[in-house]
Scaffold this motif. Structure first.
Motif, short mmCIF file in Angstrom:
data_model
loop_
_atom_site.label_atom_id
_atom_site.label_comp_id
_atom_site.label_asym_id
_atom_site.label_seq_id
_atom_site.Cartn_x
_atom_site.Cartn_y
_atom_site.Cartn_z
N ALA A 1 -3.50 3.14 3.49
CA ALA A 1 -4.59 3.04 2.53
C ALA A 1 -5.70 4.04 2.85
CB ALA A 1 -5.16 1.62 2.55
N ASP A 2 -6.38 4.50 1.80
CA ASP A 2 -7.49 5.43 1.97
C ASP A 2 -8.67 4.75 2.66
OD1 ASP A 2 -6.45 7.77 0.19
OD2 ASP A 2 -6.21 5.96 -1.04
N VAL B 1 0.84 -1.20 0.00
CA VAL B 1 0.00 0.00 0.00
C VAL B 1 0.88 1.25 0.00
CG1 VAL B 1 -1.57 1.39 1.42
CG2 VAL B 1 -2.02 -1.06 1.09
N LEU C 1 -9.76 1.08 4.72
CA LEU C 1 -9.35 -0.18 5.34
C LEU C 1 -10.61 -1.00 5.63
CD1 LEU C 1 -6.71 1.00 8.00
CD2 LEU C 1 -6.28 0.07 5.72
N SER D 1 -1.04 0.84 7.94
CA SER D 1 -1.34 1.02 6.52
C SER D 1 -1.74 2.45 6.20
CB SER D 1 -2.48 0.09 6.10
OG SER D 1 -2.85 0.33 4.75
N GLN E 1 -7.32 -1.29 1.19
CA GLN E 1 -6.70 -2.52 1.69
C GLN E 1 -7.75 -3.37 2.40
OE1 GLN E 1 -3.26 -2.20 4.27
NE2 GLN E 1 -3.28 -4.39 4.70
N ARG F 1 -5.09 5.74 -5.56
CA ARG F 1 -6.09 5.60 -4.51
C ARG F 1 -6.16 4.12 -4.15
NH1 ARG F 1 -12.49 6.64 -5.03
NH2 ARG F 1 -11.92 6.40 -7.21
N VAL F 2 -6.02 3.79 -2.84
CA VAL F 2 -5.84 2.39 -2.45
C VAL F 2 -6.85 1.99 -1.37
CG1 VAL F 2 -4.21 0.65 -1.62
CG2 VAL F 2 -3.36 2.60 -2.94
N LYS G 1 0.69 4.16 -2.77
CA LYS G 1 0.33 5.54 -2.40
C LYS G 1 1.41 6.51 -2.85
CE LYS G 1 -2.49 7.08 -0.26
NZ LYS G 1 -3.71 7.79 -0.74
#
Length: 535
Positions: free
Chosen positions: A497-498, A471, A500, A495, A483, A480-481, A475
């Motif tokens: 990530a945007d 991630v 979760l 993380s 997880q 845009r991620v 990023k």
């Protein structure tokens, strides 16, 4: 006429027969065939085991247990199995519906659903002749997760675990399958995998006994004692501790059912007692009724010499108990008390020649309905709820990056669950591309990257999982991620990530629920059942 479990039944038995009853698996040949014939000749007994290289499906298992239950003058058939849902499922053939595990129950926080889950699992097991389930796990969840527990634990809230445990036990036993509360007095907070080392803790987590109390009040048939040391009770492994087994479980909590040991064939477990035979003697002296020396449903593909070694090991354990009685270390009355409890469990839950069984297809379909309900109620959005659902034009690709499983936890069948997430995502969006970690071959203008994995931590002490590291890479590249943790939520720690998401399970029903949450067909209702997590 003498009935199973009556005083007459046990007083008529020889010491050898009493000891034989107390050792699992039994010395009974279940599967038949040439291998069992050779074991009978070489070791004087059968294996008491079912190998999944020989029995390759539910219908075949059903036929085998039906034949075994008709053996003349035999006890009602009582075969134990680890079918917890989630991480640990002995019956993991592709056509068998797999239930999300205990932590999914905690995320859903629904007592009625917990009871339905227990009943559905029992329906599957009873349909194939398995009538003793070594579940539920009553250990409290912790952060970070204990290596041998993780999603097998319901929650870190003792009262919630107690409520859901009681429901699960009622459901399981209401459908004719004995339940087992484990791992007494609680593995919460333990830092070592008991397959590898004996863990030592000074005190139990606050409230750790509540789930066991709830299980006992729900009339749970058996309790499994763990191999960890809890020094507030006694400075030795719990299953060798009279203060823990007899003083705490029997006398203080009032449990009058069958007490079963952790698997004594695990080297770390029996080494602490000086070998498996002495481990069995010490466990019985502590108050254990049944000593486990092997799994009754084997993964199979083991050479004859290993099956023979297992049968000889069992014989040594039985003989050690007999010798202990003859030497005066264990009284005959002690063995009679354990045998009587076990015979009563055989009579209540065992499969007899005239036992009625639900058709397998019906039981499996019912389990599928409950699995879908549980998975949908359990999916938890940990971060970024405001960014869902994903609303992307058809021209923008969704990239699915699966991070491989790390390590090889022995008590874990779910690590082999099929990866169906990309296909399920494709049912909601026309452009879904699967890529490996580290890939840079993404189409220009990709809409979102979904990083997912079951257990991607490099080791128990790792602070950042491989999934979280992937991630961070994505990023940094401006993506845009999202997880998704399909197993322990520890994978989400640290993380960037945007979004979760914790699914609490890698099985099909949970994957479908995740896809529906991502694209707006389902509102995630799960609540993260862990305290202390850094969100």
């Amino acid at each position: 006429m003498t009935t199973w479990g009556s005083p007459e039944a046990v007083t008529e038995l020889k010491v050898e027969a009493l000891a034989d009853l107390m050792v699992r698996p039994s010395g009974r040949a279940l599967a038949g065939g040439e291998r069992e014939g050779r074991l009978r000749v070489r070791c004087g007994q059968g294996s008491g085991r079912i190998g999944k290289d020989e029995v390759t499906g539910a219908q075949q298992l059903r036929r085998l247990t039906q034949v075994a239950s008709r053996a003349p003058q035999a006890l009602p058939l009582l075969i134990s199995v680890n079918q917890e849902g989630g991480r640990l499922n002995a019956l993991d053939w592709p056509h068998v519906v797999q239930m999300p595990g205990s932590q999914a129950l905690g995320a859903a926080a629904d007592s009625e659903l917990a009871e339905q889950t227990g009943a559905a699992l029992a329906g599957q097991l009873r349909a194939v002749g398995m009538t003793w389930n070594l579940a539920p796990v009553c250990d409290l969840a912790s952060w970070p997760a204990a290596p041998a527990v993780g999603t097998r634990a319901v929650s870190s809230d003792p009262e919630l675990v107690a409520r859901l445990t009681a429901g699960f036990v009622r459901g399981l036993q209401g459908e004719g399958v004995a339940a087992t509360a484990k791992h007494f007095p609680g593995l919460g907070g333990v830092r070592h995998d008991p397959h590898l080392a004996i863990s030592v803790t000074e005190r139990l987590l606050p409230g750790a006994l509540l789930p066991f109390q709830a299980a006992i009040e729900a009339r749970v048939a058996s309790v499994m004692v763990g191999s960890h040391v809890v020094r507030e009770f006694e400075d030795c492994p719990a299953l060798y501790s009279p203060r823990t087994v007899t003083g705490l479980l029997r006398d203080r909590l009032g449990f009058d059912g069958v007490i079963v040991s952790e698997n004594l064939s695990i080297p770390a477990v029996h080494a602490a007692a000086g070998g498996i035979a002495q481990a069995a003697v010490r466990a019985v002296l502590a108050g254990v009724d049944v000593v486990m020396v092997d799994s009754e449903v084997s993964r199979g593909n083991q050479p004859d010499r290993m099956w023979e070694a297992g049968a000889r090991r069992r014989g040594q354990v039985v003989q050690a108990l007999v010798d202990a009685v003859r030497q005066g270390r264990i009284s005959r009355a002690r063995l009679e008390a354990s045998a009587a409890r076990l015979l009563r469990m055989h009579a209540r839950f065992g499969l007899a020649a005239d036992s009625r069984q639900r058709p397998w297809q019906e039981a499996n379909a019912r389990a599928g309905e409950v699995a879908e309900r549980l998975a949908r109620q359990a999916v938890t959005v940990v971060r970024g709820r405001e960014l869902l659902p994903l609303r992307l034009p058809a021209s923008q690709a969704v990239i699915a990056v699966r991070v491989p499983v790390q390590g090889d936890r022995r008590a874990d069948s779910a690590r082999h669950a099929p990866d169906g997430l990309p296909a399920l995502l494709g049912g909601h969006h026309p452009a879904v591309l699967a890529r490996r970690p580290g890939s840079r071959s993404f189409p220009a203008g990709s809409g979102a990257v979904i990083v997912y994995g079951y257990d991607s931590r490099p080791g128990p002490g790792a602070h950042v999982s491989r999934a979280a590291a992937e991630v961070a890479r994505l990023k940094a590249a401006g993506h845009r991620v999202v997880q998704v943790a399909l197993g322990d939520v520890d994978d989400l720690a640290g993380s960037a990530a945007d979004v979760l998401i914790a699914a609490h399970s890698p099985h099909a029903a949970s994957l479908r629920a995740v896809a529906e949450v991502l694209f707006g067909q389902l509102e995630a209702a799960g609540v993260l059942p862990l305290s202390g997590a850094p969100w």
